[in-house]
Design a protein around this motif. Structure first.
Motif, PDB file in Angstrom:
ATOM      1  N   SER A 129      -3.744   0.469  -5.917  1.00  0.00           N
ATOM      2  CA  SER A 129      -2.479  -0.029  -5.131  1.00  0.00           C
ATOM      3  C   SER A 129      -3.037  -0.708  -3.876  1.00  0.00           C
ATOM      4  O   SER A 129      -2.552  -1.630  -3.274  1.00  0.00           O
ATOM      5  CB  SER A 129      -1.782   1.286  -4.991  1.00  0.00           C
ATOM      6  OG  SER A 129      -1.018   1.635  -5.991  1.00  0.00           O
ATOM      7  N   LEU A 130      -3.962  -0.114  -3.277  1.00  0.00           N
ATOM      8  CA  LEU A 130      -4.364  -0.651  -1.978  1.00  0.00           C
ATOM      9  C   LEU A 130      -5.098  -2.013  -2.072  1.00  0.00           C
ATOM     10  O   LEU A 130      -4.757  -3.030  -1.558  1.00  0.00           O
ATOM     11  CB  LEU A 130      -5.668   0.143  -1.318  1.00  0.00           C
ATOM     12  CG  LEU A 130      -6.431  -0.213  -0.035  1.00  0.00           C
ATOM     13  CD1 LEU A 130      -5.330  -0.378   0.949  1.00  0.00           C
ATOM     14  CD2 LEU A 130      -7.512   0.696   0.328  1.00  0.00           C
ATOM     15  N   ILE A 131      -5.777  -2.333  -3.573  1.00  0.00           N
ATOM     16  CA  ILE A 131      -6.308  -3.815  -3.727  1.00  0.00           C
ATOM     17  C   ILE A 131      -5.088  -4.436  -3.929  1.00  0.00           C
ATOM     18  O   ILE A 131      -4.978  -5.752  -3.470  1.00  0.00           O
ATOM     19  CB  ILE A 131      -7.144  -3.576  -4.944  1.00  0.00           C
ATOM     20  CG1 ILE A 131      -8.586  -2.942  -4.566  1.00  0.00           C
ATOM     21  CG2 ILE A 131      -7.463  -5.026  -5.663  1.00  0.00           C
ATOM     22  CD1 ILE A 131      -9.563  -2.625  -6.074  1.00  0.00           C
ATOM     23  N   THR A 132      -4.048  -4.283  -4.626  1.00  0.00           N
ATOM     24  CA  THR A 132      -3.036  -4.920  -5.178  1.00  0.00           C
ATOM     25  C   THR A 132      -2.192  -5.169  -3.538  1.00  0.00           C
ATOM     26  O   THR A 132      -1.942  -6.696  -3.474  1.00  0.00           O
ATOM     27  CB  THR A 132      -1.959  -4.231  -5.852  1.00  0.00           C
ATOM     28  OG1 THR A 132      -2.575  -3.820  -7.274  1.00  0.00           O
ATOM     29  CG2 THR A 132      -0.711  -5.226  -6.140  1.00  0.00           C
ATOM     30  N   MET A 133      -2.044  -4.472  -2.726  1.00  0.00           N
ATOM     31  CA  MET A 133      -1.477  -4.632  -1.439  1.00  0.00           C
ATOM     32  C   MET A 133      -2.370  -5.744  -0.551  1.00  0.00           C
ATOM     33  O   MET A 133      -1.718  -6.666  -0.079  1.00  0.00           O
ATOM     34  CB  MET A 133      -1.220  -3.388  -0.578  1.00  0.00           C
ATOM     35  CG  MET A 133      -0.597  -3.654   0.719  1.00  0.00           C
ATOM     36  SD  MET A 133      -0.118  -2.136   1.653  1.00  0.00           S
ATOM     37  CE  MET A 133      -2.130  -1.896   2.221  1.00  0.00           C
ATOM     38  N   LEU A 134      -3.417  -5.585  -0.785  1.00  0.00           N
ATOM     39  CA  LEU A 134      -4.445  -6.591   0.127  1.00  0.00           C
ATOM     40  C   LEU A 134      -4.327  -7.826  -0.582  1.00  0.00           C
ATOM     41  O   LEU A 134      -4.681  -8.909   0.316  1.00  0.00           O
ATOM     42  CB  LEU A 134      -5.705  -5.945   0.355  1.00  0.00           C
ATOM     43  CG  LEU A 134      -5.826  -4.716   0.850  1.00  0.00           C
ATOM     44  CD1 LEU A 134      -7.343  -4.279   1.080  1.00  0.00           C
ATOM     45  CD2 LEU A 134      -5.404  -4.816   2.462  1.00  0.00           C
ATOM     46  N   MET A 135      -3.926  -8.133  -1.850  1.00  0.00           N
ATOM     47  CA  MET A 135      -4.404  -9.313  -2.241  1.00  0.00           C
ATOM     48  C   MET A 135      -3.028 -10.151  -2.442  1.00  0.00           C
ATOM     49  O   MET A 135      -2.790 -11.376  -2.820  1.00  0.00           O
ATOM     50  CB  MET A 135      -4.536  -9.358  -4.100  1.00  0.00           C
ATOM     51  CG  MET A 135      -5.947  -8.558  -4.186  1.00  0.00           C
ATOM     52  SD  MET A 135      -6.286  -8.452  -5.934  1.00  0.00           S
ATOM     53  CE  MET A 135      -6.550 -10.071  -6.541  1.00  0.00           C
ATOM     54  N   GLN A 136      -1.795  -9.392  -1.688  1.00  0.00           N
ATOM     55  CA  GLN A 136      -0.488 -10.363  -1.642  1.00  0.00           C
ATOM     56  C   GLN A 136      -0.777 -11.398  -0.512  1.00  0.00           C
ATOM     57  O   GLN A 136      -1.438 -11.173   0.506  1.00  0.00           O
ATOM     58  CB  GLN A 136       0.570  -9.224  -1.159  1.00  0.00           C
ATOM     59  CG  GLN A 136       0.636  -8.173  -2.145  1.00  0.00           C
ATOM     60  CD  GLN A 136       1.258  -8.762  -3.433  1.00  0.00           C
ATOM     61  OE1 GLN A 136       2.043  -9.579  -3.715  1.00  0.00           O
ATOM     62  NE2 GLN A 136       0.703  -8.282  -4.725  1.00  0.00           N
ATOM     63  N   SER A 137       0.094 -12.271  -0.669  1.00  0.00           N
ATOM     64  CA  SER A 137       0.193 -13.465   0.375  1.00  0.00           C
ATOM     65  C   SER A 137       0.968 -12.702   1.612  1.00  0.00           C
ATOM     66  O   SER A 137       1.504 -12.068   1.585  1.00  0.00           O
ATOM     67  CB  SER A 137       0.667 -14.633  -0.050  1.00  0.00           C
ATOM     68  OG  SER A 137       2.054 -14.593  -0.526  1.00  0.00           O
ATOM     69  N   ASP A 138       0.731 -13.746   2.712  1.00  0.00           N
ATOM     70  CA  ASP A 138       1.510 -13.381   3.817  1.00  0.00           C
ATOM     71  C   ASP A 138       2.977 -13.538   3.538  1.00  0.00           C
ATOM     72  O   ASP A 138       3.682 -12.941   4.444  1.00  0.00           O
ATOM     73  CB  ASP A 138       0.946 -14.328   4.879  1.00  0.00           C
ATOM     74  CG  ASP A 138      -0.347 -14.184   5.321  1.00  0.00           C
ATOM     75  OD1 ASP A 138      -0.993 -12.793   5.045  1.00  0.00           O
ATOM     76  OD2 ASP A 138      -0.969 -14.750   6.056  1.00  0.00           O
ATOM     77  N   LYS A 139       3.341 -14.309   2.385  1.00  0.00           N
ATOM     78  CA  LYS A 139       4.762 -14.483   2.443  1.00  0.00           C
ATOM     79  C   LYS A 139       5.453 -13.733   1.684  1.00  0.00           C
ATOM     80  O   LYS A 139       6.620 -13.408   1.394  1.00  0.00           O
ATOM     81  CB  LYS A 139       5.022 -15.936   1.902  1.00  0.00           C
ATOM     82  CG  LYS A 139       4.601 -17.137   2.776  1.00  0.00           C
ATOM     83  CD  LYS A 139       4.661 -18.591   2.081  1.00  0.00           C
ATOM     84  CE  LYS A 139       4.050 -19.529   2.906  1.00  0.00           C
ATOM     85  NZ  LYS A 139       4.177 -20.706   2.331  1.00  0.00           N
TER      86      LYS A 139
END
Length: 126
Positions: free
Chosen positions: A33-43
């Motif tokens: 979940s942390l990896i997924t959260m960090l891979m999200q774009s700024d938008k």
């Protein structure tokens, strides 16, 4: 609930018995979940906030495994926490615009479903 600073490593540690299996599963879901959260774009603020909520729910679920938990294992609140651990990564996997983050989100959702069902079967269904 009275928690001291020295109790935190014990509460977040793997525990004993069947709790070790659930704890390791929670650790894996947490890092996915942390990896997924960090891979999200700024938008993608909504996807980032949903994954941050998942991380919070995982910490609450880990505290639920402790003896002096905020929820007992058989309460409805505990079930809602575990359902969120399953539903939130699945929701993010479907709504994200970053294709690289879908894989960890799907794996986290599948592991969350296994965790939720296993916990329900062993502790809450009786």
């Amino acid at each position: 609930m009275n928690i001291e600073l020295s109790d935190i490593p014990r509460l977040l540690g793997p525990g004993s018995g069947t709790d070790v299996i659930f704890s390791i599963t929670l650790y894996i879901i947490f890092f996915l979940s942390l990896i997924t959260m960090l891979m999200q774009s700024d938008k993608q603020l909504s996807a980032t906030l949903i994954m941050a909520s998942t991380l919070l729910l995982i910490i609450l679920a880990k505290l639920t495994l402790a003896a002096d938990a905020p929820f007992t294992r058989r309460e409805f609140g505990s079930y809602v926490i575990h359902a969120g651990i399953f539903i939130f990564p699945a929701l993010v996997a479907g709504m994200t615009k970053a294709p690289k983050s879908r894989g960890p989100a799907i794996i986290a959702a599948v592991l969350g479903a296994i965790y939720m069902f296993g916990f329900w079967f062993l502790y809450q269904s009786r």
